[in-house]
Design an enzyme around this catalytic site. Structure first.
Site, PDB file in Angstrom:
ATOM      1  CE  LYS A 183      -4.421  -1.096   1.171  1.00 22.63           C
ATOM      2  NZ  LYS A 183      -5.740  -1.354   1.920  1.00 22.63           N
ATOM      3  CE  LYS A 236      -5.342  -8.341  -2.064  1.00 24.28           C
ATOM      4  NZ  LYS A 236      -6.176  -8.811  -0.509  1.00 24.28           N
ATOM      5  CE  LYS A 249     -12.645  -4.733  -0.752  1.00 19.57           C
ATOM      6  NZ  LYS A 249     -13.310  -4.767   0.035  1.00 19.57           N
TER       7      LYS A 249
HETATM    8  P1  TYM Z   1     -10.411  -7.617   3.240  1.00 19.12           P
HETATM    9  O1  TYM Z   1     -11.556  -6.411   3.495  1.00 19.12           O
HETATM   10  O2  TYM Z   1      -9.352  -6.927   2.031  1.00 19.12           O
HETATM   11  O3  TYM Z   1     -10.978  -8.576   3.042  1.00 19.12           O
HETATM   12  C1  TYM Z   1     -11.819  -9.416   3.545  1.00 19.12           C
HETATM   13  C2  TYM Z   1     -11.593 -10.524   3.568  1.00 19.12           C
HETATM   14  O4  TYM Z   1     -11.972 -10.996   2.015  1.00 19.12           O
HETATM   15  C3  TYM Z   1     -10.698 -11.878   1.855  1.00 19.12           C
HETATM   16  N1  TYM Z   1     -10.349 -11.700   0.365  1.00 19.12           N
HETATM   17  C4  TYM Z   1      -9.738 -12.532  -0.501  1.00 19.12           C
HETATM   18  N2  TYM Z   1      -9.988 -14.074  -0.134  1.00 19.12           N
HETATM   19  C5  TYM Z   1      -9.571 -14.798  -1.056  1.00 19.12           C
HETATM   20  N3  TYM Z   1      -9.205 -13.965  -2.866  1.00 19.12           N
HETATM   21  C6  TYM Z   1      -8.674 -12.337  -2.782  1.00 19.12           C
HETATM   22  N4  TYM Z   1      -8.793 -12.213  -4.104  1.00 19.12           N
HETATM   23  C7  TYM Z   1      -9.296 -11.627  -2.043  1.00 19.12           C
HETATM   24  N5  TYM Z   1      -9.429 -10.696  -1.340  1.00 19.12           N
HETATM   25  C8  TYM Z   1     -10.085 -10.209  -0.124  1.00 19.12           C
HETATM   26  C9  TYM Z   1      -9.489 -11.113   2.916  1.00 19.12           C
HETATM   27  O5  TYM Z   1      -8.118 -12.484   3.386  1.00 19.12           O
HETATM   28  C10 TYM Z   1     -10.788 -11.230   4.212  1.00 19.12           C
HETATM   29  O6  TYM Z   1     -10.675 -11.919   5.090  1.00 19.12           O
HETATM   30  N6  TYM Z   1      -7.904  -6.089   7.279  1.00 19.12           N
HETATM   31  C11 TYM Z   1      -9.113  -6.490   6.688  1.00 19.12           C
HETATM   32  C12 TYM Z   1     -10.113  -6.414   7.713  1.00 19.12           C
HETATM   33  C13 TYM Z   1      -9.995  -7.023   9.192  1.00 19.12           C
HETATM   34  C14 TYM Z   1     -10.033  -7.864   9.906  1.00 19.12           C
HETATM   35  C15 TYM Z   1     -10.110  -7.735  11.371  1.00 19.12           C
HETATM   36  C16 TYM Z   1      -9.857  -9.338   8.704  1.00 19.12           C
HETATM   37  C17 TYM Z   1     -10.244  -5.637  10.208  1.00 19.12           C
HETATM   38  N7  TYM Z   1     -10.086  -6.215  11.322  1.00 19.12           N
HETATM   39  C18 TYM Z   1      -9.935  -8.827  11.512  1.00 19.12           C
HETATM   40  C19 TYM Z   1      -9.876  -9.812  10.459  1.00 19.12           C
HETATM   41  C20 TYM Z   1      -9.587 -10.349  11.067  1.00 19.12           C
HETATM   42  C21 TYM Z   1      -9.146  -6.787   5.423  1.00 19.12           C
HETATM   43  O7  TYM Z   1      -8.827  -5.726   4.846  1.00 19.12           O
HETATM   44  O8  TYM Z   1      -9.731  -7.254   4.309  1.00 19.12           O
END
Ligand code: TYM
Length: 332
Positions: free
Chosen positions: A116, A198, A201
């Site tokens: 990032k 990956k 969005k």
């Molecule tokens: P975020 O919002 O980017 O994504 C949410 C969840 O989706 C999964 N994910 C994917 N899995 C498979 N293939 C992909 N292309 C893909 N893109 C996203 C992510 O692994 C995630 O599980 N930091 C986290 C949000 C968060 C969080 C937490 C998660 C904040 N606090 C506490 C777990 C526990 C995030 O940005 O996920």
């Protein structure tokens, strides 16, 4: 630590932009299934979203949309806690505490921070750097045993465990040690345009990712244009990233094994396969989109639900925060 009969699950998703098929297959689908067996806590991680610049109106809309989508995919607010992170102040408070038990060097090594920072070189803010402390706070406040996430969050789970362990060694019995729960298929859904990346969005090429709210014709177009190789046989092989990705998506959506997919499409070309994957995804998303529209047309219900969720979450979070504060030595 709090005694619980069922294991506690915690996970969260950022409201930045539209949720993707990657989010759904890699994480959200498991959130839904886990409600049968576990005591689940799920959050729209809105505080995390401002580590990159957001337009106020867009952010507000996306938080609500994400909340409505979580209900639409099948999270049941009667059964699970479903709330918005910023509504429970303990998340920010605990994040400060934990940041004092995390090392600069550890956070500097986080892949997401490095990625990032490279993408937003004009705004490498301190929040982007301390992001894992907030994420650790989310998880540890609820004494979570398991955290269902996609592969890209594995490193953040590891650092959460390091921090929890360090804290518990100084002040025993404050946090439950959480484990990542990463699915066997679709743990890393890839971009339809560049399968080395990956599905995300934030990809500037909208043909690379499928949003859960995409129209059927857009979903079909994106799958038909998905990048594959020149071989044209539906078979998984290490060097065929594009076709492997489509096969994984099809497997995750239909429940078929890779072998069954190879058999089903033996002697058929990529065109036919891509159409089948697109159609399967359209059918998967149709009822979700219908329910999403119903929720978005019922703002009162949404508000009542996220307020109730935050109230119940607050009670659990306060208990852990209070224990941590007292152990550190605050007059609390
Ligand atoms: P975020 O919002 O980017 O994504 C949410 C969840 O989706 C999964 N994910 C994917 N899995 C498979 N293939 C992909 N292309 C893909 N893109 C996203 C992510 O692994 C995630 O599980 N930091 C986290 C949000 C968060 C969080 C937490 C998660 C904040 N606090 C506490 C777990 C526990 C995030 O940005 O996920």
């Amino acid at each position: 630590m709090e005694e619980q009969a069922k294991k506690r699950i915690y996970s969260a998703i950022q409201p930045s932009g539209m949720l993707t098929l990657g989010n759904y297959l890699g994480a959200l689908r498991n959130w839904v299934n886990m409600q049968q067996e576990f005591d689940c806590v799920y959050t729209v991680a809105d505080l995390h979203a401002i580590t990159v610049r957001q337009q106020p109106g867009d952010l507000r809309r996306q938080i609500l949309q994400t909340y409505a989508l979580l209900l639409a995919i099948g999270l049941n607010p009667e059964k699970s806690l479903v709330f918005i992170q910023s509504h429970v102040a303990a998340h920010s408070q605990m994040a400060w505490l934990l940041s004092c038990y995390a090392q600069f060097g550890e956070f500097s090594r986080m892949t997401q921070f490095k990625d990032k920072s490279a993408k937003h070189a004009d705004n490498i803010n301190v929040g982007l750097f301390s992001y894992p402390a907030l994420m650790a706070a989310d998880i540890l406040l609820y004494q979570a045993d398991l955290v269902p996430v996609g592969e890209d969050q594995r490193q953040h789970l590891e650092i959460t465990r390091v921090i929890a362990n360090r804290f518990n060694n100084l002040y025993p019995n404050v946090f439950t040690m959480p484990s990542a729960y990463i699915p066997k298929t679709a743990a890393r859904v890839r971009s339809l345009q560049d399968p080395s990346q990956k599905m995300s969005k934030s990809d500037p090429n909208p043909n690379g990712w499928v949003a859960l709210l995409d129209k059927p014709e857009d979903i079909m177009r994106k799958f038909k244009r998905a990048v594959t190789d020149s071989e044209a046989s539906v078979r998984c092989a290490p060097d065929k990233e594009g076709i492997n990705n489509l096969m994984e998506i099809y497997a995750a959506v239909t429940g078929r094994t890779m072998q069954q997919i190879e058999d089903e499409f033996a002697g058929k070309g990529y065109g036919e396969f891509k159409t089948a994957v697109g159609e399967a995804v359209v059918e998967l998303l149709r009822p979700i989109q219908q329910r999403y529209n119903d929720y978005m047309n019922n703002r009162d219900y949404l508000e009542q639900t996220y307020r109730a969720g935050a109230g119940a979450a607050e009670a659990i979070a306060r208990k852990t925060l209070s224990r941590a504060m007292k152990k550190i030595g605050f007059v609390w």
